[in-house]
Design an enzyme around this catalytic site. Structure first.
Site, mmCIF file in Angstrom:
data_model
loop_
_atom_site.group_PDB
_atom_site.id
_atom_site.type_symbol
_atom_site.label_atom_id
_atom_site.label_comp_id
_atom_site.label_asym_id
_atom_site.label_seq_id
_atom_site.Cartn_x
_atom_site.Cartn_y
_atom_site.Cartn_z
ATOM 1 C CE1 TYR A 114 -32.272 -45.551 -8.160
ATOM 2 C CE2 TYR A 114 -31.102 -44.925 -10.161
ATOM 3 C CZ TYR A 114 -31.178 -45.670 -9.002
ATOM 4 O OH TYR A 114 -30.158 -46.510 -8.668
ATOM 5 N NE ARG A 167 -19.164 -41.698 -11.710
ATOM 6 C CZ ARG A 167 -17.935 -41.318 -12.078
ATOM 7 N NH1 ARG A 167 -17.337 -41.872 -13.108
ATOM 8 N NH2 ARG A 167 -17.303 -40.385 -11.427
ATOM 9 C CG HIS A 176 -35.571 -46.887 -9.742
ATOM 10 N ND1 HIS A 176 -36.523 -46.159 -9.083
ATOM 11 C CD2 HIS A 176 -35.161 -47.833 -8.861
ATOM 12 C CE1 HIS A 176 -36.672 -46.648 -7.851
ATOM 13 N NE2 HIS A 176 -35.864 -47.667 -7.698
ATOM 14 N N GLY A 182 -35.139 -38.044 -7.465
ATOM 15 C CA GLY A 182 -34.566 -37.101 -6.508
ATOM 16 C C GLY A 182 -33.045 -37.063 -6.572
ATOM 17 C CE LYS A 183 -30.490 -42.897 -7.067
ATOM 18 N NZ LYS A 183 -29.673 -43.179 -5.891
ATOM 19 C CG LEU A 208 -19.522 -30.940 -13.721
ATOM 20 C CD1 LEU A 208 -18.769 -29.801 -13.037
ATOM 21 C CD2 LEU A 208 -20.851 -30.424 -14.250
HETATM 22 C C1 BG6 Z 1 -34.866 -49.804 -4.873
HETATM 23 C C2 BG6 Z 1 -34.870 -51.246 -5.250
HETATM 24 O O1 BG6 Z 1 -35.981 -49.153 -5.415
HETATM 25 O O2 BG6 Z 1 -33.684 -49.184 -5.362
HETATM 26 C C3 BG6 Z 1 -33.632 -51.946 -4.727
HETATM 27 O O3 BG6 Z 1 -36.029 -51.869 -4.732
HETATM 28 C C4 BG6 Z 1 -32.377 -51.201 -5.132
HETATM 29 O O4 BG6 Z 1 -33.585 -53.297 -5.196
HETATM 30 C C5 BG6 Z 1 -32.499 -49.725 -4.818
HETATM 31 O O5 BG6 Z 1 -31.281 -51.773 -4.415
HETATM 32 C C6 BG6 Z 1 -31.332 -48.949 -5.420
HETATM 33 O O6 BG6 Z 1 -31.374 -47.634 -4.989
HETATM 34 P P1 BG6 Z 1 -30.015 -46.768 -4.991
HETATM 35 O O7 BG6 Z 1 -30.456 -45.391 -4.653
HETATM 36 O O8 BG6 Z 1 -29.115 -47.394 -3.954
HETATM 37 O O9 BG6 Z 1 -29.451 -46.897 -6.369
#
Ligand code: BG6
Length: 488
Positions: free
Chosen positions: A187, A368, A248, A189-190, A397
Site C-alpha cells: 500500500y 481514492r 495496509h 507504493g500506491k 482531480l
Molecule cells: C494483500 C492481501 O496484502 O492485499 C489480500 O493479503 C488483498 O487479501 C490484497 O486482496 C489487496 O491488494 P490490492 O492492491 O489489490 O488492493
C-alpha cells in the site's frame, strides 16, 4: 540517470504459485531501462523441479509488453527479460540447494564483474513467513560471497501478534541489520498513498485545517467484491484485521495523521509514523464490528466452525493534541458490494450555517487509492440558475483525466526500484511494525479465543448494518448530493 552506474545483481527467491505481482513489476522496470541486461541477473529459487525454460514459460503469460515499447517487435522485449532469468530448485531447509544457487550466482558474477568488481545481491523472500528464519539463515550461511551490499525483502504477514512478530524480528535481526531488511507493505507504493505527504505538507490549504478543530472524522476504507477465492486456508489463519487493517490501513492512517517530519529523510518520516501508532488508545469493545460473509464456510479449506472475520470496522482514537476526539474509522471487508480503497476526511459543520444545509452536505476531502486514482473535495456551491439554492459539487482531480500521458506505476514496481536504490522510506521499520501490532494484539487474542463474534453478512452487500450504524454513531454524516431550496 535511469541506469545504475555500478554492477549489481538481483537475486529473487520466489514462491512460485503467485508470480502475479513481482515478476510483472520487474518486467516493467526492465522495459523502462531500470534493469539493464548487462548488469542484472534474476535467479528464481524454489522447491518445484523446473528448468529455466519451465519458469520462463510460467511467467510469460503475466508479462504484457506496452504498446509504447520502442521495439518494433514487443515480444522481443519479453524474450530479453526472460533471458535474464535462471532457475535453481532446492529445499528451503538444507544447504544443498543454496550451495547450488551460490555457485550459479558466483559464476555469473565472475563473468560480468570479474574477480574484483563490486557485486550486489537483493534477496526477495516471497515465502510463507514460517520459513523466513530458516531461509534467511541459509542465505546468510551459503549465499553471501558478494562484494557489495546485501538487501533482504520480506512480505507480510510479519507475525500474527506482538510476540510472534518480535520473535521473527529478533531472528532476522541476528542475521541482517535493519538497513538490510526491507519489509514490504505494497500500500505504501500506491500512487495516491505516495501523494499523501506532498498533498498535506506542500499545500497551504490543508495546513491550518488538518486537525481536531476542523475535521470531524476520518474513514480509511478497503473493500473487495470477491471472497477469499482459493486462499481460504491462509486467510482463515489470519483474518481481515491481520491481512489488511494492521498493516495496509494502519500505514495509511500514519501518513494521514502524522506530524510534519523534520526532513524527507526516511528515518525522520518513520519516526513520525511511529509516534502516531504509539498515541493510539486501546480499542473499545463497543467500537468494533466484525463480520463474516455468508459463503465463507463453504470453502473446503476453512474449518466449518470458523469465527474468522472477513469484515471489520474498528474505530481508532489518537490521543494527541492534533487528533483528540476525532474517530479514525478503519473499515475493511471481503465479498462486499464493490472494490475500492479510499480515505475520506469529513469536516465539521459550518458554524452559524445560514444555508442550513451542511448537515446533509458536509465538506469532505476524499482520496481514492483505487480503482481510478482520484482526489476530490466535496463542497457546497450555488446551484447554477435563477433560484438561489445550494448543492454539493466536487473539485475533482481524477488522475486518468488529468495525467492522460502518464502511466501510473504499480505499487510493486516502485517499491522494487526503491529496494534497488536503497531507499527505505516506503518500507516498514521494526519499531513501526511492533507499534502496529501493539494496537491490535489484545483484540486479536480475544477473537482467537472466540470471545468476539463475527456477524454474518450477505455476499455482495455493504457488510453488516451494525458497521454502518457504528460509523454514523461516531460522527460520520452520509451525504446525498443534497439540494437545498430556501423557504420563500
Ligand atoms: C494483500 C492481501 O496484502 O492485499 C489480500 O493479503 C488483498 O487479501 C490484497 O486482496 C489487496 O491488494 P490490492 O492492491 O489489490 O488492493
Amino acid at each position: 540517470d535511469r541506469l545504475f552506474p555500478e554492477k549489481w545483481l538481483l537475486l529473487l527467491m520466489k514462491y512460485l504459485p503467485s508470480p502475479k505481482k513481482t515478476f510483472p513489476a520487474l518486467f516493467n522496470l526492465f522495459r523502462q531501462g531500470f534493469l539493464p541486461s548487462d548488469q542484472v541477473q534474476i535467479f528464481g529459487y524454489a522447491r518445484s523441479a523446473l528448468t529455466d525454460g519451465g519458469l520462463r514459460d510460467r511467467l510469460r503469460g503475466y508479462l504484457k509488453p506496452a504498446k509504447t515499447d520502442p521495439s518494433k517487435d514487443p515480444s522481443s522485449v519479453v524474450k530479453a527479460f526472460l533471458d535474464l532469468i535462471t532457475y535453481i530448485s532446492g529445499p528451503y531447509n538444507t544447504e544443498e540447494g543454496y550451495l547450488k544457487l551460490e555457485e550459479a550466482v558466483a559464476r555469473h558474477e565472475e563473468l560480468t564483474s570479474g574477480k574484483k568488481g563490486e557485486t550486489r545481491r537483493l534477496f526477495y523472500l516471497a515465502l510463507p513467513p514460517s520459513v523466513y528464519p530458516v531461509v534467511s539463515g541459509m542465505i546468510k550461511k551459503c549465499c553471501m560471497n558478494q562484494r557489495g551490499w546485501t538487501r533482504v525483502v520480506i512480505e507480510k504477514p510479519f507475525g500474527k501478534d506482538i510476540a510472534s512478530s518480535d520473535k521473527l524480528s529478533n531472528q532476522l535481526g541476528q542475521l541482517f541489520s535493519e538497513e538490510e531488511i526491507y519489509r514490504i507493505d505494497h500500500y505504501l507504493g500506491k500512487e495516491v498513498v505516495q501523494n499523501l505527504l506532498v498533498m498535506r505538507f506542500a499545500n497551504r490549504f490543508f495546513l491550518p485545517l488538518w486537525n481536531r478543530d476542523n475535521i470531524d472524522n476520518v474513514q480509511i476504507v478497503f473493500k473487495e467484491d470477491f471472497g477469499t477465492e482459493g486462499r481460504g486456508g491462509y486467510f482463515d489463519e489470519y483474518g481481515i484485521i491481520r491481512d489488511i487493517i494492521q498493516n495496509h490501513l494502519s500505514q495509511v492512517l500514519c501518513l494521514v495523521a502524522m506530524e510534519k517530519p523534520v526532513s524527507l529523510n526516511p528515518e525522520d518520516i518513520r519516526d513520525e509514523k511511529v509516534k502516531v501508532l504509539k498515541a493510539i488508545e486501546p480499542i473499545k469493545d463497543d467500537e468494533v464490528v466484525l463480520g463474516q460473509y455468508d459463503g465463507y464456510l463453504d470453502d473446503p479449506t476453512v474449518p466449518k466452525d470458523s469465527n474468522t472475520p472477513t469484515f471489520a470496522t474498528i474505530v481508532l482514537r489518537i490521543h494527541n493534541e492534533r487528533w483528540d476526539g476525532v474517530p479514525f474509522i478503519m473499515k475493511a471487508g471481503k465479498a462486499l458490494d464493490s472494490r475500492k480503497a479510499e480515505i475520506r476526511v469529513q469536516f465539521k459543520d459550518v458554524p452559524g450555517d445560514i444555508y442550513r444545509c451542511q448537515k446533509q452536505g458536509r465538506n469532505e476531502f476524499v482520496m481514492r487509492l483505487q480503482p481510478s486514482e482520484a482526489m476530490y473535495m466535496k463542497l457546497t456551491v450555488k446551484q447554477p440558475g435563477l433560484e438561489m439554492s445550494a448543492t454539493q459539487s466536487e473539485l475533482d482531480l481524477s488522475y486518468r483525466q488529468r495525467y492522460q500521458d502518464i502511466v501510473i506505476p504499480e505499487a510493486y514496481e516502485r517499491l522494487l526500484l526503491d529496494t534497488i536504490r536503497g531507499d527505505q522510506q516506503h518500507f516498514v521499520r521494526r519499531d513501526e511494525l511492533r507499534a502496529a501490532w501493539e494496537i491490535f494484539t489484545p483484540l486479536l487474542h480475544r477473537i482467537d479465543r472466540g470471545e468476539f463474534k463475527s456477524v454474518k453478512y450477505p455476499e455482495g452487500s455493504r457488510g453488516p448494518p451494525e458497521a454502518d450504524r457504528l460509523t454514523e454513531q461516531v460522527g460520520y454524516v452520509r451525504t446525498h448530493g443534497y439540494i437545498w431550496i430556501p423557504p420563500s
